[in-house]
Design a protein around this motif. Structure first.
Motif, short mmCIF file in Angstrom:
data_model
loop_
_atom_site.label_atom_id
_atom_site.label_comp_id
_atom_site.label_asym_id
_atom_site.label_seq_id
_atom_site.Cartn_x
_atom_site.Cartn_y
_atom_site.Cartn_z
N LEU A 1 -32.02 -32.93 1.29
CA LEU A 1 -31.90 -33.83 2.33
C LEU A 1 -30.85 -34.73 2.22
CD1 LEU A 1 -35.74 -34.73 2.94
CD2 LEU A 1 -33.97 -33.67 4.65
N HIS A 2 -30.75 -35.31 0.50
CA HIS A 2 -29.56 -35.80 0.29
C HIS A 2 -28.36 -35.36 0.59
CE1 HIS A 2 -26.52 -37.32 -2.76
NE2 HIS A 2 -26.86 -38.51 -2.20
N SER A 3 -28.16 -33.76 0.07
CA SER A 3 -26.95 -32.91 0.26
C SER A 3 -26.70 -33.13 1.90
CB SER A 3 -27.31 -31.54 -0.22
OG SER A 3 -27.61 -31.85 -1.48
N GLN A 4 -27.51 -33.04 2.78
CA GLN A 4 -27.39 -32.89 4.20
C GLN A 4 -26.91 -33.90 4.48
OE1 GLN A 4 -30.81 -32.71 6.88
NE2 GLN A 4 -29.95 -30.93 7.73
N SER A 5 -27.21 -35.14 3.83
CA SER A 5 -26.95 -36.55 4.60
C SER A 5 -25.37 -37.02 4.05
CB SER A 5 -27.79 -37.87 4.01
OG SER A 5 -27.54 -37.81 2.78
N ILE A 6 -24.89 -36.29 3.05
CA ILE A 6 -23.53 -36.63 2.68
C ILE A 6 -22.34 -35.58 2.96
CG2 ILE A 6 -24.27 -38.14 0.80
CD1 ILE A 6 -23.81 -35.75 -1.02
N GLY A 7 -23.00 -34.64 3.73
CA GLY A 7 -21.95 -33.61 4.37
C GLY A 7 -21.74 -32.50 3.44
N VAL A 8 -22.61 -32.15 2.50
CA VAL A 8 -22.32 -30.74 1.61
C VAL A 8 -22.44 -29.80 2.60
CG1 VAL A 8 -23.47 -29.46 -0.16
CG2 VAL A 8 -23.15 -31.87 -0.55
N ASP A 9 -21.71 -28.71 2.40
CA ASP A 9 -21.92 -27.50 3.25
C ASP A 9 -22.81 -26.75 3.20
OD1 ASP A 9 -18.85 -27.34 4.51
OD2 ASP A 9 -18.40 -27.91 2.43
N ALA A 10 -23.19 -26.39 2.05
CA ALA A 10 -24.32 -25.38 1.90
C ALA A 10 -25.24 -26.08 0.56
CB ALA A 10 -24.08 -24.09 1.62
N ILE A 11 -26.47 -25.54 0.36
CA ILE A 11 -27.15 -25.66 -0.67
C ILE A 11 -27.44 -24.42 -1.34
CG2 ILE A 11 -28.26 -28.12 -0.16
CD1 ILE A 11 -30.82 -26.42 0.38
N ALA A 12 -27.93 -24.54 -2.72
CA ALA A 12 -28.48 -23.35 -3.26
C ALA A 12 -29.77 -23.79 -4.08
CB ALA A 12 -27.38 -22.88 -4.43
N ILE A 13 -30.62 -22.61 -4.18
CA ILE A 13 -31.89 -22.98 -4.76
C ILE A 13 -32.27 -22.10 -6.06
CG2 ILE A 13 -34.45 -23.14 -4.19
CD1 ILE A 13 -33.51 -23.13 -1.11
N PRO B 1 -34.97 -18.65 8.09
CA PRO B 1 -33.80 -18.53 8.92
C PRO B 1 -32.42 -19.01 8.74
CG PRO B 1 -35.83 -19.47 10.16
CD PRO B 1 -36.07 -19.61 8.50
N ASN B 2 -32.37 -19.97 7.70
CA ASN B 2 -31.06 -20.27 7.41
C ASN B 2 -30.58 -19.93 6.08
OD1 ASN B 2 -33.39 -21.94 6.41
ND2 ASN B 2 -32.17 -23.97 6.09
N LEU B 3 -31.13 -18.90 5.52
CA LEU B 3 -30.55 -18.22 4.48
C LEU B 3 -29.46 -17.55 4.44
CD1 LEU B 3 -31.38 -17.36 1.49
CD2 LEU B 3 -32.22 -15.19 2.52
N VAL C 1 -34.19 -28.58 5.67
CA VAL C 1 -32.69 -28.67 6.25
C VAL C 1 -32.48 -27.73 6.98
CG1 VAL C 1 -31.81 -30.28 4.47
CG2 VAL C 1 -31.97 -27.75 3.96
N PRO C 2 -33.38 -27.27 8.22
CA PRO C 2 -33.05 -26.14 9.07
C PRO C 2 -31.80 -25.76 9.56
CG PRO C 2 -34.11 -27.74 10.06
CD PRO C 2 -33.81 -28.12 8.94
N GLU C 3 -30.79 -26.74 9.65
CA GLU C 3 -29.58 -26.35 10.13
C GLU C 3 -28.32 -26.15 8.88
OE1 GLU C 3 -29.11 -26.15 13.54
OE2 GLU C 3 -31.30 -26.75 13.49
N MET C 4 -28.88 -26.30 7.75
CA MET C 4 -27.98 -26.28 6.38
C MET C 4 -28.02 -24.86 5.94
SD MET C 4 -27.74 -28.90 3.79
CE MET C 4 -26.22 -29.37 3.03
N PRO C 5 -26.84 -24.11 5.80
CA PRO C 5 -27.01 -22.75 5.04
C PRO C 5 -27.36 -22.89 3.64
CG PRO C 5 -24.81 -23.10 5.90
CD PRO C 5 -25.60 -24.34 6.16
N VAL C 6 -28.36 -22.07 3.37
CA VAL C 6 -28.96 -21.99 1.97
C VAL C 6 -28.58 -20.67 1.27
CG1 VAL C 6 -31.31 -22.14 0.77
CG2 VAL C 6 -30.99 -23.54 2.84
N TYR C 7 -28.34 -20.99 0.00
CA TYR C 7 -28.10 -19.81 -0.89
C TYR C 7 -29.28 -19.53 -1.82
CZ TYR C 7 -23.44 -18.84 0.94
OH TYR C 7 -22.43 -18.58 1.69
#
Length: 307
Positions: A96-108, A165-167, A133-139
């Motif tokens: 959620l923090h990554s999304q709030s600051i404009g990071v392009d994608a997260i990884a798990i 869906p956002n994988l 973070v359903p609108e954010m690309p996830v790796y």
């Protein structure tokens, strides 16, 4: 549509002060260094970045400074932030923090204490985080040598496809080329498969990889740019020779103690990043002198990144 990343994604080191605290004031210069050396992105807070050795507050701070540099510069460089850990609640907080600051994608990352024993269990864990973070690309970051989670990524994609869906894809840091090719081919090449073993990037290119994430891209980006260009233009013998140079360079990591040697390479090219946190063993001043001599003996000065 998944926007696939082509080229080199560097996995930055976390700059540290002499007292072991984060030195985020070094990040602007680090960003400009990577930009000058033509990387397509930065994968922060990963293994190279010591994410698992930091507090969540420190990981957030690093992400904020990196995101600020990229936004300020209106850079096409992509920023992927590793939010993985053993608690999905903490992963969600970081996502959620990554999304709030404009990071392009997260990884798990796979949980590495209570390890998921099946592809279904792994996909369910990742789905918990991705749903926040359903609108954010996830790796997914596949590195079984460190997590101990040996789930096949082909099996993981079969479980995750539709469930997440956002994988966007997988950072694949493993040597199972059969599994990797099956992932590349899955659903007609739907997912972004980023190769994570710098020492055999050429083999991944042959299978169809178009991008990679690596620690040695920090200090030897010209070597890999040249390797990729040679392969794409059909100069396979030259590409093999360049891959061997990469292997020779990477062998020095093992000779001088492992992952912390990467920061010695950064010092060699002119960007001081400090030391790794315990329990990683750092290089002594005496060992660094011997390391410098070994690096010079590689005769590849023009293939190192310049600061």
């Amino acid at each position: 549509m998944i926007n696939k990343i082509e080229g080199l994604v560097a996995a930055p080191f976390s700059p540290m002060k002499e007292n072991g605290e984060l030195n985020v004031s070094a990040i602007p210069a680090y960003y400009n260094f990577l930009k000058k050396n033509g990387v397509a992105g930065a994968f922060i807070n990963g293994s190279t970045g010591e994410g698992v050795s930091q507090t969540n507050a420190e990981r957030k701070l690093q992400a904020e400074v990196w995101a600020e540099q990229i936004k300020k510069d209106d850079s096409p460089m992509k920023l992927i932030n590793l939010v993985g850990g053993t608690s999905y609640q903490e992963c969600i907080d970081l996502a959620l923090h990554s999304q709030s600051i404009g990071v392009d994608a997260i990884a798990i990352l796979a949980p590495f204490y209570f390890k998921p024993g099946t592809a279904k269990a792994l996909a369910e864990f990742c789905a918990k985080v991705a749903a926040a973070v359903p609108e954010m690309p996830v790796y997914f970051y596949h590195i079984p040598v460190l997590t101990g989670c040996n789930v096949s990524m082909y099996d993981f994609l079969q479980e995750a496809d539709g469930l997440i869906p956002n994988l966007a894809g997988i950072k694949y840091t493993h040597e199972d080329f059969m599994d990797f090719l099956s992932c590349l081919s899955f659903r007609d090449g739907k997912y972004d498969m980023l190769w994570g073993r710098d020492e055999n990037l050429l083999s991944a290119l042959v299978l169809g990889a178009r991008g990679g994430v690596g620690s040695t891209f920090n200090y030897a980006a010209p070597l890999y740019h040249k390797l990729i260009k040679a392969y794409n233009e059909g100069r396979v013998v030259e590409a093999r020779q360049l891959q061997q140079l990469s292997i020779d360079m990477i062998r020095l990591l093992g000779k001088y103690g492992g992952i912390a040697t990467g920061k010695a390479y950064m010092r060699y090219v002119g960007l001081e990043c400090g030391e790794f946190r315990l329990p990683v063993k750092n290089m002594t001043a005496e060992a660094y002198k011997a390391f410098e001599a070994d690096v010079r003996a590689l005769n590849m000065e023009e293939l190192f990144s310049k600061f």
